[in-house]
Design a protein around this motif. Structure first.
Motif, PDB file in Angstrom:
ATOM      1  N   VAL A  85       0.782  -1.167  -0.027  1.00 50.62           N
ATOM      2  CA  VAL A  85       0.113   0.010   0.017  1.00 50.62           C
ATOM      3  C   VAL A  85       0.724   1.384  -0.122  1.00 50.62           C
ATOM      4  O   VAL A  85       1.788   1.297   0.810  1.00 50.62           O
ATOM      5  N   ILE A  86       0.587   2.194  -1.038  1.00 50.41           N
ATOM      6  CA  ILE A  86       1.448   3.352  -0.703  1.00 50.41           C
ATOM      7  C   ILE A  86       0.467   4.472  -0.418  1.00 50.41           C
ATOM      8  O   ILE A  86      -0.743   4.804  -1.149  1.00 50.41           O
ATOM      9  N   HIS A  87       0.749   4.822   0.642  1.00 46.22           N
ATOM     10  CA  HIS A  87      -0.240   6.012   1.312  1.00 46.22           C
ATOM     11  C   HIS A  87       0.230   7.396   0.890  1.00 46.22           C
ATOM     12  O   HIS A  87       1.243   7.525   0.836  1.00 46.22           O
ATOM     13  N   ASN A 105       1.621  15.665  -7.203  1.00 49.26           N
ATOM     14  CA  ASN A 105       2.761  15.055  -6.489  1.00 49.26           C
ATOM     15  C   ASN A 105       2.377  13.748  -5.956  1.00 49.26           C
ATOM     16  O   ASN A 105       3.093  12.815  -6.029  1.00 49.26           O
ATOM     17  N   CYS A 106       0.980  13.655  -5.474  1.00 46.98           N
ATOM     18  CA  CYS A 106       0.489  12.260  -5.150  1.00 46.98           C
ATOM     19  C   CYS A 106       0.736  11.073  -6.097  1.00 46.98           C
ATOM     20  O   CYS A 106       1.231  10.267  -5.925  1.00 46.98           O
ATOM     21  N   TYR A 107       0.235  11.637  -7.379  1.00 47.20           N
ATOM     22  CA  TYR A 107       0.484  10.560  -8.466  1.00 47.20           C
ATOM     23  C   TYR A 107       1.897  10.381  -8.784  1.00 47.20           C
ATOM     24  O   TYR A 107       2.413   9.231  -8.916  1.00 47.20           O
ATOM     25  N   ARG A 108       2.632  11.429  -8.933  1.00 45.04           N
ATOM     26  CA  ARG A 108       3.927  11.203  -9.393  1.00 45.04           C
ATOM     27  C   ARG A 108       4.666  10.413  -8.478  1.00 45.04           C
ATOM     28  O   ARG A 108       5.536   9.554  -8.700  1.00 45.04           O
ATOM     29  N   ASN A 109       4.741  11.173  -7.188  1.00 44.75           N
ATOM     30  CA  ASN A 109       5.751  10.462  -6.273  1.00 44.75           C
ATOM     31  C   ASN A 109       5.115   8.986  -5.760  1.00 44.75           C
ATOM     32  O   ASN A 109       6.155   8.008  -5.474  1.00 44.75           O
ATOM     33  N   ALA A 110       3.959   8.511  -5.978  1.00 47.01           N
ATOM     34  CA  ALA A 110       3.448   7.137  -5.674  1.00 47.01           C
ATOM     35  C   ALA A 110       3.849   6.429  -7.009  1.00 47.01           C
ATOM     36  O   ALA A 110       4.407   5.122  -6.649  1.00 47.01           O
ATOM     37  N   LEU A 111       4.124   6.783  -8.363  1.00 48.48           N
ATOM     38  CA  LEU A 111       4.446   6.019  -9.434  1.00 48.48           C
ATOM     39  C   LEU A 111       6.124   5.898  -9.024  1.00 48.48           C
ATOM     40  O   LEU A 111       6.636   4.612  -9.266  1.00 48.48           O
ATOM     41  N   ALA A 112       7.014   6.868  -8.697  1.00 43.90           N
ATOM     42  CA  ALA A 112       8.402   6.491  -8.393  1.00 43.90           C
ATOM     43  C   ALA A 112       8.517   5.802  -7.274  1.00 43.90           C
ATOM     44  O   ALA A 112       9.544   5.002  -7.423  1.00 43.90           O
ATOM     45  N   LEU A 113       7.708   5.657  -6.076  1.00 49.80           N
ATOM     46  CA  LEU A 113       8.131   4.730  -5.188  1.00 49.80           C
ATOM     47  C   LEU A 113       7.629   3.380  -5.623  1.00 49.80           C
ATOM     48  O   LEU A 113       8.454   2.494  -5.113  1.00 49.80           O
ATOM     49  N   ALA A 114       6.672   3.432  -6.071  1.00 48.62           N
ATOM     50  CA  ALA A 114       6.468   1.956  -6.568  1.00 48.62           C
ATOM     51  C   ALA A 114       7.468   1.395  -7.657  1.00 48.62           C
ATOM     52  O   ALA A 114       7.829   0.253  -7.377  1.00 48.62           O
ATOM     53  N   ASP A 115       7.836   2.347  -8.150  1.00 48.38           N
ATOM     54  CA  ASP A 115       9.058   1.722  -9.183  1.00 48.38           C
ATOM     55  C   ASP A 115      10.423   1.459  -8.557  1.00 48.38           C
ATOM     56  O   ASP A 115      10.934   0.266  -8.726  1.00 48.38           O
ATOM     57  N   LYS A 116      10.586   2.124  -7.400  1.00 50.59           N
ATOM     58  CA  LYS A 116      11.797   2.217  -6.585  1.00 50.59           C
ATOM     59  C   LYS A 116      11.483   0.551  -5.930  1.00 50.59           C
ATOM     60  O   LYS A 116      12.475  -0.132  -5.644  1.00 50.59           O
ATOM     61  N   THR A 146      -0.338  14.415 -15.277  1.00 46.38           N
ATOM     62  CA  THR A 146       0.700  13.959 -14.578  1.00 46.38           C
ATOM     63  C   THR A 146       1.188  12.387 -15.103  1.00 46.38           C
ATOM     64  O   THR A 146       2.488  12.009 -15.418  1.00 46.38           O
ATOM     65  N   LEU A 147       0.104  11.500 -15.568  1.00 47.92           N
ATOM     66  CA  LEU A 147       0.572  10.437 -16.012  1.00 47.92           C
ATOM     67  C   LEU A 147       1.045  10.610 -17.248  1.00 47.92           C
ATOM     68  O   LEU A 147       2.177   9.720 -17.471  1.00 47.92           O
ATOM     69  N   GLU A 148       0.667  11.688 -18.341  1.00 45.24           N
ATOM     70  CA  GLU A 148       1.559  11.831 -19.405  1.00 45.24           C
ATOM     71  C   GLU A 148       2.865  12.198 -19.384  1.00 45.24           C
ATOM     72  O   GLU A 148       3.934  11.442 -20.144  1.00 45.24           O
ATOM     73  N   GLU A 149       3.187  12.951 -18.165  1.00 48.26           N
ATOM     74  CA  GLU A 149       4.532  13.203 -17.895  1.00 48.26           C
ATOM     75  C   GLU A 149       5.257  12.064 -17.300  1.00 48.26           C
ATOM     76  O   GLU A 149       6.419  11.574 -17.572  1.00 48.26           O
ATOM     77  N   ALA A 150       4.569  11.415 -16.266  1.00 46.47           N
ATOM     78  CA  ALA A 150       5.231  10.440 -15.541  1.00 46.47           C
ATOM     79  C   ALA A 150       5.669   9.130 -16.077  1.00 46.47           C
ATOM     80  O   ALA A 150       6.507   8.429 -15.840  1.00 46.47           O
ATOM     81  N   LEU A 151       4.444   8.502 -16.946  1.00 47.89           N
ATOM     82  CA  LEU A 151       4.606   7.201 -17.452  1.00 47.89           C
ATOM     83  C   LEU A 151       5.943   7.110 -18.441  1.00 47.89           C
ATOM     84  O   LEU A 151       6.463   6.201 -18.632  1.00 47.89           O
ATOM     85  N   ASP A 152       6.532   8.276 -19.091  1.00 50.77           N
ATOM     86  CA  ASP A 152       7.774   7.899 -19.805  1.00 50.77           C
ATOM     87  C   ASP A 152       8.817   7.528 -18.971  1.00 50.77           C
ATOM     88  O   ASP A 152       9.589   6.672 -19.261  1.00 50.77           O
ATOM     89  N   ALA A 153       8.696   7.862 -17.612  1.00 47.38           N
ATOM     90  CA  ALA A 153       9.964   7.541 -16.855  1.00 47.38           C
ATOM     91  C   ALA A 153       9.597   6.429 -16.055  1.00 47.38           C
ATOM     92  O   ALA A 153      10.809   5.568 -15.584  1.00 47.38           O
ATOM     93  N   HIS A 154       8.439   5.732 -16.162  1.00 41.27           N
ATOM     94  CA  HIS A 154       8.296   4.597 -15.296  1.00 41.27           C
ATOM     95  C   HIS A 154       7.606   3.484 -16.015  1.00 41.27           C
ATOM     96  O   HIS A 154       6.560   3.515 -16.784  1.00 41.27           O
ATOM     97  N   ASP A 155       8.098   2.178 -15.849  1.00 41.60           N
ATOM     98  CA  ASP A 155       7.584   1.003 -16.632  1.00 41.60           C
ATOM     99  C   ASP A 155       6.453   0.274 -15.855  1.00 41.60           C
ATOM    100  O   ASP A 155       6.955  -0.607 -15.157  1.00 41.60           O
ATOM    101  N   LEU A 156       5.252   1.200 -15.695  1.00 47.34           N
ATOM    102  CA  LEU A 156       4.482   0.730 -14.837  1.00 47.34           C
ATOM    103  C   LEU A 156       2.977   0.475 -15.634  1.00 47.34           C
ATOM    104  O   LEU A 156       2.697   1.279 -16.240  1.00 47.34           O
ATOM    105  N   GLN A 157       2.120  -0.787 -15.085  1.00 45.28           N
ATOM    106  CA  GLN A 157       0.805  -0.651 -15.699  1.00 45.28           C
ATOM    107  C   GLN A 157      -0.092   0.017 -14.516  1.00 45.28           C
ATOM    108  O   GLN A 157      -0.036  -0.371 -13.500  1.00 45.28           O
ATOM    109  N   VAL A 158      -0.746   1.151 -15.054  1.00 39.25           N
ATOM    110  CA  VAL A 158      -1.545   1.816 -14.077  1.00 39.25           C
ATOM    111  C   VAL A 158      -2.872   1.599 -14.246  1.00 39.25           C
ATOM    112  O   VAL A 158      -3.581   1.429 -15.381  1.00 39.25           O
ATOM    113  N   THR A 159      -3.794   1.423 -13.071  1.00 42.11           N
ATOM    114  CA  THR A 159      -4.959   1.111 -13.194  1.00 42.11           C
ATOM    115  C   THR A 159      -6.052   2.520 -12.270  1.00 42.11           C
ATOM    116  O   THR A 159      -5.301   2.493 -11.259  1.00 42.11           O
TER     117      THR A 159
END
Ligand code: AR6
Length: 179
Positions: A85-87, A105-116, A146-159
């Motif tokens: 869970v990413i709070h 930032n909520c979305y951006r930081n969650a994606l980065a932490l999930a990737d990490k 935010t997804l448009e910008e951040a998904l370039d940097a992260h190989d994540l499937q987002v729901t």
């Protein structure tokens, strides 16, 4: 209905986020990290009491003054099908100055932490659009930007997991207008 956006990197669904078998689900928490209503309450109930204990440890170690708006913190998922869970804490619409930046930032930081943490899949609820009063359409534009910008940097499937068909349809209409 389940719809794919962003070249299938983003799925849009209606459902209960606590049921999703993804690597990480995001919790729309509050500063205390001690649980609450809405999706936060549902996640704590489904994860079991160990989640609250893990959140208390986060408070004792990393976030003694509480989790600030837009920041993220990770725990295990315990009884949830999700591994983590990413709070995060979304802005309260009526009370916050830099709210669009903080919601992004909520979305951006969650994606980065999930990737990490080597996640491949992550699911978000509609952060801040419940009790915190963020107008749904305004939030939807921020999520898309935010997804448009951040998904370039992260190989994540987002729901994006909405809680009503109406919200899902409203989101899809905005995404389609912008496509
Ligand atoms: N699965 C997916 N989405 C859900 C679920 C669920 N099980 N339950 C509710 N939603 P809210 P906020 C939707 O109020 O605005 C809490 O008390 C809901 O319909 O949960 O960020 C916290 O402790 C709405 O679309 O979060 C904070 O104090 C969305 O999730 C405060 O609420 C977000 O609504 C946070 O407020």
């Amino acid at each position: 209905m389940d719809k794919d956006l962003f070249n299938r990197r983003v799925s849009v669904i209606t459902g209960d986020i606590t049921r999703l078998e993804v690597d990480a689900i995001v919790n729309a928490a509050n500063h205390s990290l001690m649980g609450g209503g809405g999706v936060d309450g549902a996640i704590h109930r489904a994860a079991g009491s160990e989640l609250k204990q893990a959140c208390q440890r986060l408070r004792d170690t990393d976030w003694p003054d509480g989790l600030p708006d837009g920041e993220v913190a990770l725990t295990d998922g315990f009884n949830l099908p999700a591994r983590y869970v990413i709070h995060t804490v979304g802005p309260v619409y009526a009370k916050t100055k830099d709210k669009s930046h903080l919601l992004a930032n909520c979305y951006r930081n969650a994606l980065a932490l999930a990737d990490k943490h080597d996640c491949r899949s992550i699911a978000f609820p509609a952060i801040s659009t419940g009790v915190y009063g963020y107008p749904f359409d305004e939030a939807a534009h921020i999520v898309i930007d935010t997804l448009e910008e951040a998904l370039d940097a992260h190989d994540l499937q987002v729901t994006l997991c909405f809680f009503s068909d109406r919200d899902q349809q409203a989101f899809e209409a905005i995404a389609e207008q912008r496509a």
